[in-house]
Enzyme design. Structure first.
Site, mmCIF file in Angstrom:
data_model
loop_
_atom_site.group_PDB
_atom_site.id
_atom_site.type_symbol
_atom_site.label_atom_id
_atom_site.label_comp_id
_atom_site.label_asym_id
_atom_site.label_seq_id
_atom_site.Cartn_x
_atom_site.Cartn_y
_atom_site.Cartn_z
ATOM 1 N N ASP A 288 50.904 43.926 49.645
ATOM 2 C CA ASP A 288 51.169 45.329 49.315
ATOM 3 C C ASP A 288 51.549 46.032 50.620
ATOM 4 O O ASP A 288 50.690 46.480 51.361
ATOM 5 C CB ASP A 288 49.886 45.929 48.722
ATOM 6 C CG ASP A 288 50.051 47.394 48.339
ATOM 7 O OD1 ASP A 288 51.163 47.944 48.500
ATOM 8 O OD2 ASP A 288 49.061 47.994 47.878
ATOM 9 N N ASP A 434 50.816 56.107 34.858
ATOM 10 C CA ASP A 434 50.259 55.414 36.023
ATOM 11 C C ASP A 434 48.723 55.533 35.983
ATOM 12 O O ASP A 434 48.145 56.005 34.992
ATOM 13 C CB ASP A 434 50.893 56.031 37.285
ATOM 14 C CG ASP A 434 50.967 55.060 38.441
ATOM 15 O OD1 ASP A 434 50.032 54.253 38.594
ATOM 16 O OD2 ASP A 434 51.941 55.110 39.222
ATOM 17 N N ASP A 547 50.361 46.359 38.225
ATOM 18 C CA ASP A 547 50.655 46.722 39.613
ATOM 19 C C ASP A 547 49.566 46.103 40.500
ATOM 20 O O ASP A 547 48.585 45.554 39.997
ATOM 21 C CB ASP A 547 50.636 48.254 39.709
ATOM 22 C CG ASP A 547 51.306 48.784 40.972
ATOM 23 O OD1 ASP A 547 51.732 47.980 41.812
ATOM 24 O OD2 ASP A 547 51.378 50.017 41.105
ATOM 25 N N ASP A 622 57.355 49.747 46.206
ATOM 26 C CA ASP A 622 57.313 51.136 46.669
ATOM 27 C C ASP A 622 58.400 51.410 47.700
ATOM 28 O O ASP A 622 58.167 51.405 48.905
ATOM 29 C CB ASP A 622 55.927 51.433 47.242
ATOM 30 C CG ASP A 622 54.846 51.269 46.178
ATOM 31 O OD1 ASP A 622 55.198 51.215 44.976
ATOM 32 O OD2 ASP A 622 53.663 51.196 46.538
#
Ligand SMILES: *[C@@H]1O[C@H](CO)[C@@H](O)[C@H](O)[C@H]1NC(C)=O
Length: 947
Positions: A288, A434, A547, A622
């Protein structure tokens, strides 16, 4: 999404918007990579022991010995169906089993007979059957060469960088009892001690006595130097206990005649991979990465260890089946040479054949590599698909437009956004929720205040034939009042830490456990949680987004899981890159099961591995609202498509930061022509629904979203094809024009299928773009103006804000549905318009694929598949699947023939023998013939004759 703390630090302390490189390892900071990269080429200690060779009908085995430490390896070589060779190398007698990746191959790959052509003391030659393909095994040093005729296609260990760190006992066993600091001091003392004792004479004697092999190995181990990082390693404040010690593997591949290699996603880099000499290798380790940097080889969220090599004669591929942290070095003998330099070489006769050398290094596991020999790009796609499967066929709605942000605040907010689309006449299919929709980041729950009646919300969407996606992440809040946590804990399904307790880390909910998705029982339990009676508030039109499944651990090393965390018998070190693959697999299975196996799932994932294409969609994580991020979305999705993952998209508008309205519009225009089309935005950014930027920008966005919807029949047909073949939907030009070297490094434009070429505008303030139209002797039609252009030229196209340069290939037929609706489901019975673009021979071909758009019934032959073909002034629709059954209410409303001449009459003949004249119009300035309301059913046989 990103760790909130990291976000706070970056925003509040440094004030910059770039990745904090210090959070992530360089090769030098990863002990095995450093050790491996320090090896010099040309000194291979490996020798093939030809006397150990065994050849069965389909398999060659052979022992290799490392002459430095006498450790033996076992080589297995298979010829696989469809021009593939599999090479496996493991220790002959490992101290304990080494990890072999399960569940990624769809089956044990079918083999074909291998036959011995010749053998002497230098090596053996085996026939690979097809087209005089052979593999030569050389004994000393060991190497493999795969040949066709007199041509070497690929060589393994030709640079002597095969290196296999065998499992060993930690020598200073008694030092375990003392503290670790003392232990590592002891390691160093011991190393000095044992290296001063090395005795080459003794070594020879031992070698002469094979009966004593086990002891011999221990003795040799004593002489090997113990380096820092072999038995433990620290990075920043994290220590990695490495209970199995050094275990890394490496192998080099040489590709003669190759100057272009592609693949090994995920990296934010150009389509054509760069050489890594003097820089960092490309890294594959699911991470990430907060605010990733562009044009560099750092690891990102997903990893597909597949590389394609291409030149004008052939395409080949290498699939390195290993799920551990992996680094890939690329070097080239022509890199850095200018065209002038190459000319000089040529004139002076010193020109060597261009060659690319590739080296793979992984931290653990075995060497298991599939060599795909093409020869065409499509052969390589099919070969890879035969190993790992094809793209899941998404429901049609998954190919439509998705509206997302972190976060839609509550049910009222969802409703007002939904109404906003209707008020502005913009279609959309999915609205996304989300993490904030949950009750305190407990997945499978809803915030009791903001989303108190989720079924009402979902029903309101269902009435409009729209759908929702809600996020379900794999980090589970440690909370004894949370059912999901209690069940996972009581069933023992969490990943364990090195001491055997449940592994815990920080993520969105605070302290969280991580279910062990490598465990099939865990996965089936997880899948069962999507049942309507388990997932409260869920309904048929609720789908899922996974995610943070690298997995992201805010307080873990490199923001991920500790490598010594345990998944059953295996360390995270071994399985790391598979975690996200399994999360999406289990989730997709859950969505299938809840419908009794009827409905196709839609699951988006951020982390992925080879084979993830079977489970749904991937996005590029992202990104940021910057022009360079818009540009890089093209090579990032092209790279994924080359390795089987077709359903790829980037956050439209950019996740971080705030796009200018110009950037936002340009991003919609680009995203509308990429496979997965979703707008998304960070929590801290101002709202950016399409109508918030003034009527002009709203109109521009409306127009391009409508263009997407009009092309859905074409996208759908391409995904149906990808499901059967593994061919990428969004393609680099070289895939279709494999001999045109002008296309080999091109990544600012792309093809959708074979027939649409897109050159998006990705420059701020652009007044024009130069698109390359490939294909000597071909023609391309501007889809907006119908102007015809010749192939094999660079075409300058002046642009305004409404321009999206898109061209249809002459010789193709593309179906569209042009009526504007609320969503794709509302278009089900809408009529088709056929765009027939005539090629230079005044012919064209296309397809029409129709099914119910959301179930698996197409696998039971419930579909319509027709070939549309124009030749000799007759357009006809031919049944490609006579044994399939499906009926549609859709009819052919209009036919445009681009590049036509004016007929005197047009006659439609239907299958019942009826004939009638069709009204038409002819635009002589653009040579466009429009047939009005021919009116036949889209599933029927018919012909239209121009006279
Ligand atoms: C295998 O390779 C040969 C020659 O290179 C080629 O003609 C053939 O089509 C290939 N077959 C497959 C299944 O890729």
């Amino acid at each position: 999404m990103v760790p909130a703390l990291v976000l706070w630090l970056a925003v509040c302390l440094s004030g910059t918007w770039a990745v904090d490189r210090g959070n992530f390892k360089t090769c030098d900071q990863s002990a095995f990579c450093k050790r491996q990269r320090a090896l010099k080429p040309g000194q291979s200690p490996y020798r093939a022991l030809l006397e150990t060779m065994e050849l069965t009908n389909t398999r060659l085995t052979l022992q290799l010995i490392n002459d430095n430490n006498k450790v033996r390896l076992l080589l297995e070589l298979y010829r696989l169906q469809g021009n593939m060779t599999r090479v496996k190398i493991n220790e002959l007698k490992p101290l304990k089993p080494r990890f072999e990746v399960p569940d990624v191959l769809i089956q044990e790959p079918p083999t074909e007979p291998l036959s011995l052509l010749s053998k002497d003391e230098n090596g053996v030659v085996l026939s690979l059957g097809a087209e005089s393909q052979r593999v030569i095994v050389s004994a000393q040093p060991f190497r493999l060469d795969i040949m066709e005729g007199h041509e070497v296609l690929m060589s393994l260990n030709s640079r002597g960088l095969l290196a296999f760190e065998h499992l060993r006992m930690r020598k200073d066993t008694f030092s375990y009892k003392v503290t670790s600091t003392v232990a590592s001091v002891w390691d160093n003392i011991k190393w000095v001690f044992s290296s001063s004792q090395a005795d080459p004479e003794a070594e020879k004697k031992e070698e002469a006595d094979p009966a004593n092999q086990a002891e011999e190995q221990t003795a040799k181990d004593d002489e090997e130097k113990v380096e820092d990082g072999m038995w433990e390693e620290t990075f920043k404040s994290h220590s990695d206990s490495k209970p199995n010690g050094p275990s890394s593997i490496s192998l080099d591949f040489s590709l003669p005649g190759v100057e272009h290699v592609y693949g090994i996603p995920e990296h934010a880099d150009t389509l054509k991979l760069k050489t890594t000499d003097g820089g960092e290798p490309y890294r594959l380790y699911n991470l990430d990465v907060f605010q990733y940097e562009l044009y560099n080889p750092m690891a990102l969220y997903g990893a597909v260890p597949v590389m394609l090599a291409h030149n004008a004669q052939r395409t080949t591929g290498i699939f390195w089946l290993n799920a551990a942290e992996t680094w890939v070095d690329i070097s080239s003998n022509t890199a850095g040479k200018t065209v002038f330099g190459k000319m000089l070489d040529y004139v002076q006769g010193s020109s060597e054949t261009p060659q690319t050398d590739v080296r793979w290094i992984s931290e653990s596991g075995i060497i298991d590599v599939f060599i795909m020999l093409g020869p065409t790009p499509y052969d390589v796609f099919s070969q890879y698909a035969s190993l790992t499967g094809t793209q899941a066929f998404p429901p049609l709605a998954g190919l439509a437009y998705h509206q997302c942000r972190w976060n839609y605040n509550d049910q009222e907010d969802v409703q007002s956004v939904d109404v906003g689309f209707d008020q502005h006449d913009i279609p959309y299919d999915f609205i996304w929720l989300d993490i904030e929709h949950t009750d305190g980041k407990r997945y499978f729950t809803w915030d009791p205040h903001k989303f108190a009646t989720p079924k009402d919300m979902l029903e309101a969407l269902m009435v409009k034939k729209r759908k929702m996606v809600a996020i379900v992440d794999p980090h589970i809040k440690v909370d004894s009042n949370y059912k999901i946590h209690n069940e996972i804990r009581s069933r023992g399904f969490y990943v364990k830490n090195k001491d055997g307790g449940d592994y815990e880390g920080w993520c969105w909910p605070g302290n969280a456990g991580y279910p062990d998705f490598t465990n099939p029982e865990m996965r089936s339990w997880w899948a069962s949680m999507f049942a309507y009676d388990q997932y409260e508030g869920s309904m048929k039109n609720l789908y899922t987004w996974n995610d943070m499944n690298e997995p992201s651990v805010f307080n873990g090393p490199e923001v991920t899981m500790h490598k010594d965390a345990m998944h059953g018998a295996w360390e995270n070190r071994d399985v790391h890159n598979l975690y996200g693959f399994y999360v999406q697999m289990a989730t997709a299975e859950g969505l299938i099961q809840r419908s009794g196996g009827v409905e196709r799932p839609f699951v988006l994932t951020r982390a992925f591995f080879a084979g993830s294409q079977r489970y749904g969609a991937v996005w590029t994580g992202d990104n940021a609202a910057e022009w360079e991020h818009l540009k890089i979305s093209i090579p990032m999705c092209l790279s994924l498509g080359l390795v089987g993952i077709s359903l790829c998209g980037a956050d439209v508008g950019g996740f971080f930061k705030t796009p200018s309205s110009e950037l936002l519009v340009r991003w919609y225009q680009t995203g509308a022509y990429q496979p997965f089309f979703r707008a998304h935005a960070h929590l801290d950014t101002p709202r950016r629904e399409p109508w918030l930027f003034g009527p002009e920008n709203t109109a521009l966005i409306r127009e391009v979203v409508r263009q997407r919807y009009a092309l859905l029949p074409y996208w759908y047909q391409l995904f149906h094809h990808a499901y059967h073949t593994g061919h990428p939907v969004m393609r680099p030009l070289w895939v279709e024009y494999p001999q045109d070297s002008a296309t080999f490094a091109m990544d600012n434009q792309f093809l959708i299928g074979r027939d649409l070429l897109v050159h998006p505008v990705t420059e701020e303030g652009a007044r024009g773009v130069t698109a390359y139209l490939p294909g000597k002797g071909e023609v391309w039609f501007d889809v907006h103006t119908f102007q015809k252009h010749n192939g094999a030229q660079n075409l300058y196209i002046p642009v305004t804000m409404s321009s999206i340069p898109v061209f249809q290939r002459g010789g193709s037929i593309i179906p569209r549905k042009v009526r504007v609706r609320r969503s794709s489901s509302c278009m089900e019975n809408d009529p088709y318009t056929l765009y027939v673009a005539l090629g230079p021979q005044r012919a064209a071909e296309g397809e029409l694929y129709i099914d119910d758009s959301h179930t698996f019934n197409f696998e039971k032959k419930e579909f319509i598949h027709r070939r549309l073909s124009f030749a000799n002034n007759i357009l006809s629709s031919i049944n490609l699947a006579p044994d399939a059954q499906y009926s549609t209410q859709s009819w052919i409303e209009r036919i445009l023939i681009l590049g036509a001449s004016k007929p005197s009459k047009v006659t439609l003949k239907t299958s019942d023998g009826q004939e009638r004249q069709v009204e038409f119009e002819f635009d002589s300035s653009m040579s466009v013939l429009t047939l009005r309301k021919p009116g036949m059913n889209a599933g029927a046989d018919w012909t239209v004759a121009l006279q």
